[in-house]
Design a protein around this motif. Structure first.
Motif, mmCIF file in Angstrom:
data_model
loop_
_atom_site.group_PDB
_atom_site.id
_atom_site.type_symbol
_atom_site.label_atom_id
_atom_site.label_comp_id
_atom_site.label_asym_id
_atom_site.label_seq_id
_atom_site.Cartn_x
_atom_site.Cartn_y
_atom_site.Cartn_z
ATOM 1 N N PHE A 1 0.760 -1.236 -0.231
ATOM 2 C CA PHE A 1 -0.009 -0.269 0.129
ATOM 3 C C PHE A 1 0.986 1.205 0.174
ATOM 4 O O PHE A 1 2.083 1.234 0.489
ATOM 5 C CB PHE A 1 -0.954 -0.143 1.163
ATOM 6 C CG PHE A 1 -0.176 0.179 2.579
ATOM 7 C CD1 PHE A 1 -0.236 1.660 3.018
ATOM 8 C CD2 PHE A 1 0.114 -0.796 3.265
ATOM 9 C CE1 PHE A 1 0.591 1.949 4.123
ATOM 10 C CE2 PHE A 1 0.799 -0.554 4.476
ATOM 11 C CZ PHE A 1 1.227 0.637 4.902
ATOM 12 N N VAL A 2 0.409 2.308 -0.549
ATOM 13 C CA VAL A 2 1.245 3.653 -0.460
ATOM 14 C C VAL A 2 0.046 4.630 -0.359
ATOM 15 O O VAL A 2 -1.059 4.551 -0.964
ATOM 16 C CB VAL A 2 1.915 3.618 -1.578
ATOM 17 C CG1 VAL A 2 1.161 3.772 -3.155
ATOM 18 C CG2 VAL A 2 2.625 5.201 -1.706
ATOM 19 N N THR A 3 0.228 5.638 0.580
ATOM 20 C CA THR A 3 -0.594 7.061 0.678
ATOM 21 C C THR A 3 0.018 7.776 -0.431
ATOM 22 O O THR A 3 0.985 8.407 -0.084
ATOM 23 C CB THR A 3 -0.597 7.479 2.067
ATOM 24 O OG1 THR A 3 -1.150 6.172 3.022
ATOM 25 C CG2 THR A 3 -1.273 8.675 2.283
ATOM 26 N N TRP A 4 -0.815 7.753 -1.382
ATOM 27 C CA TRP A 4 -0.060 8.407 -2.660
ATOM 28 C C TRP A 4 -0.750 10.216 -2.548
ATOM 29 O O TRP A 4 0.201 11.144 -3.079
ATOM 30 C CB TRP A 4 -0.623 8.269 -4.071
ATOM 31 C CG TRP A 4 -2.196 8.532 -4.287
ATOM 32 C CD1 TRP A 4 -3.042 7.674 -3.840
ATOM 33 C CD2 TRP A 4 -2.741 9.506 -4.853
ATOM 34 N NE1 TRP A 4 -4.268 8.176 -4.117
ATOM 35 C CE2 TRP A 4 -4.004 9.384 -4.792
ATOM 36 C CE3 TRP A 4 -2.061 10.740 -5.379
ATOM 37 C CZ2 TRP A 4 -4.765 10.232 -5.528
ATOM 38 C CZ3 TRP A 4 -2.946 11.645 -5.883
ATOM 39 C CH2 TRP A 4 -4.441 11.272 -5.909
ATOM 40 N N ASN A 5 -1.649 10.567 -1.794
ATOM 41 C CA ASN A 5 -2.090 11.976 -1.304
ATOM 42 C C ASN A 5 -1.854 12.302 0.069
ATOM 43 O O ASN A 5 -2.663 11.810 0.672
ATOM 44 C CB ASN A 5 -3.399 12.026 -2.028
ATOM 45 C CG ASN A 5 -3.789 13.628 -2.046
ATOM 46 O OD1 ASN A 5 -3.414 14.458 -1.145
ATOM 47 N ND2 ASN A 5 -4.413 14.134 -3.007
ATOM 48 N N LEU A 6 -1.029 12.667 0.506
ATOM 49 C CA LEU A 6 -0.745 13.156 1.830
ATOM 50 C C LEU A 6 -1.392 14.221 2.256
ATOM 51 O O LEU A 6 -1.858 14.311 3.607
ATOM 52 C CB LEU A 6 0.979 13.416 2.063
ATOM 53 C CG LEU A 6 1.882 12.305 1.671
ATOM 54 C CD1 LEU A 6 3.310 12.919 2.082
ATOM 55 C CD2 LEU A 6 1.597 11.156 2.136
ATOM 56 N N LYS A 7 -2.156 14.971 1.448
ATOM 57 C CA LYS A 7 -3.264 15.962 1.881
ATOM 58 C C LYS A 7 -4.529 15.329 2.120
ATOM 59 O O LYS A 7 -5.162 15.826 3.232
ATOM 60 C CB LYS A 7 -3.310 16.967 0.992
ATOM 61 C CG LYS A 7 -4.039 18.229 1.270
ATOM 62 C CD LYS A 7 -4.097 19.203 -0.035
ATOM 63 C CE LYS A 7 -4.997 20.595 0.627
ATOM 64 N NZ LYS A 7 -4.777 21.597 -0.423
ATOM 65 N N THR A 8 -4.762 14.400 1.641
ATOM 66 C CA THR A 8 -6.350 13.994 1.730
ATOM 67 C C THR A 8 -5.991 12.492 2.284
ATOM 68 O O THR A 8 -6.999 11.844 2.845
ATOM 69 C CB THR A 8 -6.900 13.573 0.481
ATOM 70 O OG1 THR A 8 -6.204 12.714 -0.497
ATOM 71 C CG2 THR A 8 -7.207 15.007 -0.471
ATOM 72 N N GLY A 9 -4.913 12.047 2.207
ATOM 73 C CA GLY A 9 -4.881 10.547 2.798
ATOM 74 C C GLY A 9 -5.170 9.210 2.107
ATOM 75 O O GLY A 9 -5.173 8.111 2.428
ATOM 76 N N GLU A 10 -5.426 9.639 0.760
ATOM 77 C CA GLU A 10 -5.664 8.707 -0.215
ATOM 78 C C GLU A 10 -4.954 7.639 -0.098
ATOM 79 O O GLU A 10 -3.654 7.865 -0.511
ATOM 80 C CB GLU A 10 -6.196 9.398 -1.475
ATOM 81 C CG GLU A 10 -7.597 10.002 -1.473
ATOM 82 C CD GLU A 10 -7.798 10.833 -2.665
ATOM 83 O OE1 GLU A 10 -8.622 9.914 -3.677
ATOM 84 O OE2 GLU A 10 -7.601 11.877 -2.974
ATOM 85 N N THR A 11 -5.118 6.262 -0.127
ATOM 86 C CA THR A 11 -4.181 5.184 -0.424
ATOM 87 C C THR A 11 -4.361 4.157 -1.418
ATOM 88 O O THR A 11 -5.659 3.883 -1.598
ATOM 89 C CB THR A 11 -4.143 4.314 1.165
ATOM 90 O OG1 THR A 11 -3.908 5.575 2.147
ATOM 91 C CG2 THR A 11 -3.035 3.495 1.251
ATOM 92 N N ILE A 12 -3.344 3.520 -2.114
ATOM 93 C CA ILE A 12 -3.568 2.525 -3.021
ATOM 94 C C ILE A 12 -3.088 1.186 -2.462
ATOM 95 O O ILE A 12 -2.066 1.226 -2.015
ATOM 96 C CB ILE A 12 -3.107 2.824 -4.247
ATOM 97 C CG1 ILE A 12 -3.477 4.252 -4.892
ATOM 98 C CG2 ILE A 12 -2.961 1.923 -5.475
ATOM 99 C CD1 ILE A 12 -2.621 4.713 -6.120
ATOM 100 N N PHE A 13 -3.903 0.174 -2.771
ATOM 101 C CA PHE A 13 -3.610 -1.031 -2.161
ATOM 102 C C PHE A 13 -3.277 -1.845 -3.349
ATOM 103 O O PHE A 13 -4.120 -2.001 -4.237
ATOM 104 C CB PHE A 13 -4.553 -1.646 -1.012
ATOM 105 C CG PHE A 13 -4.763 -1.048 0.170
ATOM 106 C CD1 PHE A 13 -4.314 -1.383 1.207
ATOM 107 C CD2 PHE A 13 -5.528 -0.064 0.343
ATOM 108 C CE1 PHE A 13 -4.300 -0.670 2.367
ATOM 109 C CE2 PHE A 13 -5.799 0.819 1.209
ATOM 110 C CZ PHE A 13 -5.053 0.576 2.587
ATOM 111 N N SER A 14 -2.190 -2.770 -3.418
ATOM 112 C CA SER A 14 -1.734 -3.496 -4.301
ATOM 113 C C SER A 14 -1.509 -4.994 -3.925
ATOM 114 O O SER A 14 -1.084 -5.239 -3.016
ATOM 115 C CB SER A 14 -0.702 -2.742 -5.065
ATOM 116 O OG SER A 14 -0.702 -1.434 -5.073
ATOM 117 N N THR A 15 -1.490 -5.655 -4.712
ATOM 118 C CA THR A 15 -1.324 -7.264 -4.590
ATOM 119 C C THR A 15 0.016 -7.696 -5.447
ATOM 120 O O THR A 15 0.645 -8.532 -4.717
ATOM 121 C CB THR A 15 -2.271 -8.143 -5.243
ATOM 122 O OG1 THR A 15 -3.461 -7.918 -4.602
ATOM 123 C CG2 THR A 15 -2.125 -9.617 -4.934
#
Length: 506
Positions: free
Chosen positions: A469-483
């Motif tokens: 996982f990576v929190t790609w938008n540090l302003k909004t906290g949006e995170t992408i989860f990957s396999t």
């Protein structure tokens, strides 16, 4: 039969003929007897046609015209046009009576004799229709001038095309101007249009609002809006920027209300009466070294006393693995009794942590691992729905024997408790006991003090196959989860691009 009056040319010709006859050609004249010599054809009579009038009534007019004409010099008569002579004749003759209307000939080129013959039969034509009484000149105009309508010109489309082109050009110019100046126009409209982004009055109810040491004006404006104190971030922050001199906020806990105007909130935050004494607010994820100054400010205890009291974790019943109180100073709002000691202040927070673990169903034997994992989730997760998924990623990696590779643990080991961003060198440093890139399993201890949400996520992770996982938008906290690694690499590139576009975030 009435005879037509002689024109001047005819009269002169007749006088010349009479003079020649008197010079000795008597026999020829006698042989002709009483036969009249036909006068020569005059162009005037051809153009104007025979004049059907009573000659007896017009004789005096003709003589008068001849007398007047004799007075004109020969040079002037030569210059006189046929049209002028005809006009003078008509003027001298005077208007003809209606009974003497000109007879109409069917041939405008008839000879004088033919015209004379037609004049003799003029009485028979007096009762003819009006169309047959027209003069030869009118007949000429009717039969030799075209009365057909001129061909209609095709309507040109040139004007229409010019108009369309002009409209298109102006439309393009207007559209281009709008595209260029739209941001400025929007700002102008926003400036002159009242914006409903603020409440009015002092609000209702009660809200406990905390200002932490180091909070900026922007942080305070954002937190006020999140708590429902003010209507928007812009309302408070815009007001704050207009203050002269600048406002200096004091850390602490303040009693505010719901739906306050920005002005009312600003006044309350500067009013000592709004500040709650002996009250400390500990946010989730705060590290021990940042909590102790907050407690010192609320209790008015020396910071050194609090640090000394926290130096012996075993006194507070924490797990034996704990070398510090990190992870067991529960984040909450505390109101300490005036005169409280440093030891009692710290014990209050540790006891609150045990209470939260017990309420979550964590057995005392599992407190250590639960708090360690929860402390990582607390620092790594951004949005509340992502907490159980972040917990699942770490548990999946542990189950597969993978390194956790948590940047938050590496940062904590470097002494940086306010960011999760690390460098390549820091991630490669094996001397950092919290470096989960080079050390397997969980770190040697908690890296923050987790709240209820993180504790529950640690013991109730989401179901899923995610390994990254990576929190790609540090302003909004949006995170992408990957396999897969490929999916994760794409997510990391997206985060790096966001960092390039938003310098200053760490």
């Amino acid at each position: 039969m009435n005879r037509q009056p002689l024109t001047r040319r005819e009269a002169k010709a007749r006088e010349a003929a009479a003079a020649a006859a008197s010079g000795g050609d008597t026999a020829q004249t006698g042989a002709r007897g009483s036969q009249a010599t036909p006068p020569p054809l005059d162009f005037d009579s051809v153009i104007t046609g025979p004049i059907a009038s009573q000659r007896s009534q017009q004789g005096e007019n003709v003589d008068a015209f001849d007398d007047i004409s004799e007075d004109v010099s020969e040079g002037e008569r030569e210059r006189e046009t046929v049209g002028a002579r005809r006009s003078n004749f008509i003027a001298a003759r005077g208007p003809a009576p209606e009974s003497a209307q000109e007879a109409v000939t069917s041939d405008p080129f008839a000879t004088f004799e033919e015209l004379t013959a037609q004049q003799d039969h003029a009485p028979e034509a007096e009762h003819a229709p009006d169309a047959q009484k027209e003069s030869p000149l009118v007949w000429r105009q009717q039969h030799y001038l075209s009365h057909s309508e001129p061909p209609k010109k095709k309507r040109s489309l040139k004007g229409l095309w010019v108009t369309l082109i002009i409209v298109a050009i102006f439309g393009g110019l207007i559209g281009g101007a709008y595209a260029v100046f739209q941001p400025q126009v929007a700002k102008l409209v926003q400036a002159i249009t009242p914006v409903d982004n603020d409440y009015s009055g002092n609000g209702t109810g009660q809200v406990l609002f905390s200002i932490q040491s180091g909070d900026s004006g922007s942080d305070i404006a954002n937190n006020l809006a999140k708590k429902g104190v003010t209507k928007s971030y812009e309302a408070f922050y815009t007001l704050l920027l207009r203050q002269k001199p600048e406002v200096n906020f004091q850390p602490g806990l303040f009693k505010l209300a719901k739906q306050m105007s920005a002005q009312a909130a600003l006044i309350a935050l500067q009013d000592p009466a709004s500040k709650m004494e002996n009250t400390a607010v500990i946010p989730e994820g705060t590290a021990e070294k940042d909590i102790l100054p907050i407690v010192a400010d609320a209790t008015k205890l020396p910071l050194a006393d609090l640090q000394a009291a926290a130096a012996n974790p075993a006194e507070y019943g924490v797990p034996a693995e704990a070398k510090t109180l990190e992870g067991f100073l529960f984040p909450a709002t505390y109101t300490f009794t005036p005169g409280i000691t440093a030891h009692d202040a710290i014990k209050t927070m540790v006891d609150r942590s045990f209470q939260a673990l017990d309420e979550a169903g964590v057995a005392p034997a599992d407190r250590w691992k639960t708090v360690v994992l929860a402390s990582i989730v607390q620092r790594e997760a951004g949005l509340a729905p992502d907490y159980p998924k972040v917990s699942r990623v770490f548990l999946n990696r542990l189950a597969q024997g993978w390194d956790l590779q948590s940047d938050a643990t590496v940062a904590y080991g470097t002494g940086n408790t306010h960011t999760v961003t690390t460098t390549d060198a820091e991630r490669a440093d094996a001397g950092n006991p919290y470096n989960t890139y080079v050390h397997s399993g969980l770190p040697v201890g908690p890296i923050s003090n987790p709240g209820d949400l993180a504790i529950n996520a640690a013991i109730h992770p989401a179901d899923g196959p995610w390994m990254f996982f990576v929190t790609w938008n540090l302003k909004t906290g949006e995170t992408i989860f990957s396999t897969t690694v490929e999916e994760h690499d794409a997510a990391v590139e997206k985060w790096q691009q966001w960092m390039r576009d938003n310098p200053g975030y760490e």
